[in-house]
Design an enzyme around this catalytic site. Structure first.
Site, short mmCIF file in Angstrom:
data_model
loop_
_atom_site.label_atom_id
_atom_site.label_comp_id
_atom_site.label_asym_id
_atom_site.label_seq_id
_atom_site.Cartn_x
_atom_site.Cartn_y
_atom_site.Cartn_z
N LYS A 15 -9.65 -2.62 -2.17
CA LYS A 15 -9.28 -1.81 -1.00
C LYS A 15 -7.97 -1.06 -1.24
O LYS A 15 -7.86 0.13 -0.94
CB LYS A 15 -9.11 -2.69 0.26
CG LYS A 15 -10.38 -3.43 0.66
CD LYS A 15 -10.24 -4.17 1.99
CE LYS A 15 -9.20 -5.26 2.01
NZ LYS A 15 -9.50 -6.42 1.12
N ARG A 90 -9.44 -7.44 10.67
CA ARG A 90 -10.01 -8.58 9.94
C ARG A 90 -10.73 -9.53 10.88
O ARG A 90 -11.27 -10.54 10.42
CB ARG A 90 -8.90 -9.34 9.23
CG ARG A 90 -8.73 -8.99 7.74
CD ARG A 90 -7.53 -9.77 7.24
NE ARG A 90 -7.50 -10.03 5.85
CZ ARG A 90 -6.77 -9.33 4.96
NH1 ARG A 90 -6.12 -8.25 5.32
NH2 ARG A 90 -6.73 -9.70 3.71
N ARG A 124 -4.23 -10.77 -11.11
CA ARG A 124 -3.55 -9.59 -10.54
C ARG A 124 -2.04 -9.79 -10.60
O ARG A 124 -1.53 -10.90 -10.39
CB ARG A 124 -3.99 -9.42 -9.08
CG ARG A 124 -3.28 -8.29 -8.37
CD ARG A 124 -4.06 -7.80 -7.19
NE ARG A 124 -3.95 -8.67 -6.02
CZ ARG A 124 -4.49 -8.40 -4.84
NH1 ARG A 124 -5.22 -7.30 -4.67
NH2 ARG A 124 -4.36 -9.22 -3.82
N ARG A 157 1.45 -12.90 -6.74
CA ARG A 157 1.53 -13.32 -5.34
C ARG A 157 1.14 -14.78 -5.21
O ARG A 157 0.15 -15.21 -5.81
CB ARG A 157 0.60 -12.46 -4.48
CG ARG A 157 1.17 -11.11 -4.12
CD ARG A 157 0.15 -10.19 -3.48
NE ARG A 157 -0.65 -10.79 -2.43
CZ ARG A 157 -1.61 -10.12 -1.77
NH1 ARG A 157 -1.86 -8.86 -2.06
NH2 ARG A 157 -2.30 -10.71 -0.82
N ARG A 168 -8.80 -18.03 0.94
CA ARG A 168 -8.87 -16.66 1.47
C ARG A 168 -10.31 -16.15 1.51
O ARG A 168 -10.70 -15.43 2.45
CB ARG A 168 -8.01 -15.71 0.63
CG ARG A 168 -6.53 -15.91 0.88
CD ARG A 168 -5.69 -15.22 -0.15
NE ARG A 168 -5.71 -13.77 -0.04
CZ ARG A 168 -5.37 -12.94 -1.04
NH1 ARG A 168 -5.03 -13.43 -2.22
NH2 ARG A 168 -5.38 -11.65 -0.85
P1 AMP Z 1 -3.82 -8.68 1.99
O1 AMP Z 1 -2.67 -8.12 1.21
O2 AMP Z 1 -4.56 -7.62 2.76
O3 AMP Z 1 -4.74 -9.52 1.15
O4 AMP Z 1 -3.21 -9.64 3.11
C1 AMP Z 1 -2.43 -10.77 2.73
C2 AMP Z 1 -2.34 -11.74 3.90
O5 AMP Z 1 -1.72 -11.11 5.02
C3 AMP Z 1 -3.65 -12.26 4.43
O6 AMP Z 1 -4.18 -13.35 3.67
C4 AMP Z 1 -3.26 -12.68 5.85
O7 AMP Z 1 -2.53 -13.89 5.83
C5 AMP Z 1 -2.30 -11.57 6.24
N1 AMP Z 1 -3.01 -10.44 6.88
C6 AMP Z 1 -3.13 -9.17 6.40
N2 AMP Z 1 -3.83 -8.41 7.26
C7 AMP Z 1 -4.17 -9.20 8.29
C8 AMP Z 1 -4.93 -9.00 9.48
N3 AMP Z 1 -5.49 -7.81 9.78
N4 AMP Z 1 -5.09 -10.06 10.32
C9 AMP Z 1 -4.53 -11.26 10.05
N5 AMP Z 1 -3.83 -11.52 8.94
C10 AMP Z 1 -3.64 -10.51 8.06
#
Ligand code: AMP
Length: 210
Positions: A15, A90, A124, A157, A168
């Site tokens: 994404k 999400r 990553r 990360r 996740r």
């Molecule tokens: P990402 O970088 O998109 O993989 O997001 C990393 C983490 O941020 C996720 O595992 C969640 O803990 C939090 N997060 C990001 N976007 C959302 C969302 N829309 N709703 C809830 N938690 C989020």
């Protein structure tokens, strides 16, 4: 052309990469909730402090925090700005809140198998400053451990480590996958296979936007 675009798809499906490329090609603003939350956590803001524990364990941050954050961001965009949502919504509750504010015209689902996702995430490496991402085998930086774009030191990360990745993916299946059907019912869904070379995927992604 579609200008209010959601990127669906599990963690590691591309994404961020495809969103960046779309933004570069068409001038869309990319709003990544993950990048915003990580920055807030690094800066120790009240939001960042609240969000960090959830993020570290791979859980979702509570809907009200995310919805408030995104409604503020949307309010700050000019009328007619093309926007790509990366990592939001999400949950169905987030999708309902977004739908009350804007007319989404495309939900692009990037489809990648679990084994590939685990490989991508555990290998990553991310830039804390400009948010660029690399893969140790497929897309390594020119100089090991250093961001090509801004020269910062790359990091792995915490939530890209294997134990958390599995969590996740479960969270994705439970909370986010229902959005595929949600947007399909509304006639907004397009699915693109997210494997193969990045430019080839981007060609297919562009076709869904035009
Ligand atoms: P990402 O970088 O998109 O993989 O997001 C990393 C983490 O941020 C996720 O595992 C969640 O803990 C939090 N997060 C990001 N976007 C959302 C969302 N829309 N709703 C809830 N938690 C989020």
């Amino acid at each position: 052309m579609k200008t209010k675009i959601i990127l669906l798809g599990p963690p590691g499906s591309g994404k961020g990469t495809q969103g960046e490329m779309l933004g570069g090609e068409f001038g869309f603003v990319r709003l990544s909730t993950g990048d915003m939350l990580r920055e807030a956590a690094r800066n120790g803001t009240p939001l960042g402090i609240k969000a960090k524990g959830y993020m570290d364990s791979g859980a979702l941050v509570p809907n009200d925090l995310i919805i408030n954050l995104m409604m503020e961001k949307i309010a700050s965009l000019g009328d007619g700005t093309g926007v790509i949502f990366d990592g939001f919504p999400r949950t169905v509750e987030q999708a309902d809140a977004l739908g009350e504010r804007i007319d989404v015209d495309l939900a692009l689902n990037l489809d990648v198998d679990d084994a590939e996702l685990v490989n991508r995430l555990t290998k990553r490496r991310s830039c804390p400053k400009c948010n660029a991402v690399y893969h140790l085998d497929y897309n390594p930086p020119a100089e090991s451990g250093i961001c090509d774009k801004c020269g910062s030191e790359l990091y792995h990360r915490d939530d890209d480590k294997e134990e958390t990745v599995v969590n996740r993916l479960n969270v994705y299946r439970r909370n986010t996958m229902p959005l595929i059907e949600y947007y399909e019912k509304r006639g907004k869904l397009r699915t693109v296979r997210g494997t193969g070379d990045i430019d080839g995927i981007f060609e297919k992604v562009k076709e869904t936007v035009l």
